[in-house]
Design a protein around this motif. Structure first.
Motif, PDB file in Angstrom:
ATOM      1  N   LEU A   1       0.815   4.112  -2.910  1.00  0.00           N
ATOM      2  CA  LEU A   1       0.592   5.518  -2.552  1.00  0.00           C
ATOM      3  C   LEU A   1       1.683   6.403  -3.163  1.00  0.00           C
ATOM      4  O   LEU A   1       1.385   7.434  -3.784  1.00  0.00           O
ATOM      5  CB  LEU A   1       0.567   5.688  -1.034  1.00  0.00           C
ATOM      6  N   ILE A   2       2.936   6.009  -3.008  1.00  0.00           N
ATOM      7  CA  ILE A   2       4.047   6.804  -3.560  1.00  0.00           C
ATOM      8  C   ILE A   2       3.947   6.860  -5.082  1.00  0.00           C
ATOM      9  O   ILE A   2       4.106   7.934  -5.686  1.00  0.00           O
ATOM     10  CB  ILE A   2       5.402   6.222  -3.103  1.00  0.00           C
TER      11      ILE A   2
ATOM     12  N   ASP B   1       0.819  -1.215   0.000  1.00  0.00           N
ATOM     13  CA  ASP B   1       0.000   0.000   0.000  1.00  0.00           C
ATOM     14  C   ASP B   1       0.852   1.265   0.000  1.00  0.00           C
ATOM     15  O   ASP B   1       0.504   2.243  -0.657  1.00  0.00           O
ATOM     16  CB  ASP B   1      -0.944   0.002   1.207  1.00  0.00           C
ATOM     17  N   THR B   2       1.962   1.237   0.697  1.00  0.00           N
ATOM     18  CA  THR B   2       2.863   2.396   0.716  1.00  0.00           C
ATOM     19  C   THR B   2       3.456   2.627  -0.670  1.00  0.00           C
ATOM     20  O   THR B   2       3.531   3.764  -1.142  1.00  0.00           O
ATOM     21  CB  THR B   2       3.980   2.193   1.755  1.00  0.00           C
ATOM     22  N   GLY B   3       3.862   1.556  -1.330  1.00  0.00           N
ATOM     23  CA  GLY B   3       4.407   1.675  -2.682  1.00  0.00           C
ATOM     24  C   GLY B   3       3.387   2.228  -3.659  1.00  0.00           C
ATOM     25  O   GLY B   3       3.710   3.096  -4.483  1.00  0.00           O
TER      26      GLY B   3
ATOM     27  N   ARG C   1      -4.782   0.589  -0.144  1.00  0.00           N
ATOM     28  CA  ARG C   1      -5.612   0.872   1.027  1.00  0.00           C
ATOM     29  C   ARG C   1      -5.705   2.362   1.334  1.00  0.00           C
ATOM     30  O   ARG C   1      -6.728   2.848   1.801  1.00  0.00           O
ATOM     31  CB  ARG C   1      -5.036   0.116   2.222  1.00  0.00           C
ATOM     32  N   TRP C   2      -4.625   3.110   1.091  1.00  0.00           N
ATOM     33  CA  TRP C   2      -4.623   4.535   1.413  1.00  0.00           C
ATOM     34  C   TRP C   2      -5.059   5.335   0.197  1.00  0.00           C
ATOM     35  O   TRP C   2      -4.262   6.003  -0.465  1.00  0.00           O
ATOM     36  CB  TRP C   2      -3.252   4.973   1.901  1.00  0.00           C
ATOM     37  N   SER C   3      -6.355   5.260  -0.087  1.00  0.00           N
ATOM     38  CA  SER C   3      -6.893   5.912  -1.286  1.00  0.00           C
ATOM     39  C   SER C   3      -8.345   6.313  -1.056  1.00  0.00           C
ATOM     40  O   SER C   3      -9.026   5.772  -0.175  1.00  0.00           O
ATOM     41  CB  SER C   3      -6.825   4.949  -2.475  1.00  0.00           C
TER      42      SER C   3
END
Length: 174
Positions: free
Chosen positions: A6-7, A2-4, A122-124
């Motif tokens: 997002l970036i 999820d971090t990847g 997930r961070w969307s």
């Protein structure tokens, strides 16, 4: 993962949006709408301000939606379409960007396609809205329609070679 995602979304989305801002304003080193119109005219496109505004708005909107992870397949479709047009413009220069080639728009097309196919993570905004996964057929259709719309735009708006040999006055009448 999820971090990847997002970036990747933030980097690609904000770059696409920034490119659109440059097309229609003096911000971020742009040449204003007149500069965007001239760029399209030089590249052999008709449509004048409408073409520049549509391209700029498409880049700004799709870029921001990709960065947010909102309606990801549709945002990817628009980004793919606009950047496919850029590939057609730069095709004759070859792949590499140092020769004004299509390397950069190709990377953005691939990134947008990957985001359409993987989802935004997930961070969307999609995840916050409960859209945790898009149907595969929709993601694939978004990629295919993005490519097709970019190629169709090129066919419809690009002047035939005979028009390119006309005088500058006749060419700016669009």
């Amino acid at each position: 993962m999820d971090t990847g995602l997002l970036i990747l979304r933030l980097m690609a989305g904000l770059l696409i949006a920034g490119h659109g801002v440059q097309k229609v304003s003096f911000r971020l080193g742009g040449n204003g709408l007149a500069g965007g119109i001239e760029e399209f005219r030089r590249d052999g496109f008709r449509g004048g301000s409408l073409t520049a505004l549509a391209a700029g708005a498409g880049q700004i909107g799709s870029g921001l939606f990709l960065a947010l992870g909102a309606l990801t397949p549709m945002a990817a479709m628009v980004a793919i379409g606009v950047m496919t047009v850029a590939i057609t413009v730069k095709w004759s220069h070859g792949l590499w960007v140092q020769n004004d080639g299509y390397e950069y728009p190709l990377v953005l097309v691939v990134v947008a396609a990957v985001l359409s196919l993987t989802g935004p993570g997930r961070w969307s905004a999609d995840h916050l809205a409960g859209l945790t996964s898009w149907p595969v057929w929709l993601s694939v259709a978004a990629v295919v329609l993005g490519l097709a719309s970019g190629l169709l735009t090129r066919v419809i708006l690009h002047r035939p070679l005979a028009d390119e040999r006309t005088t500058p006055d006749a060419r700016t009448a669009d």
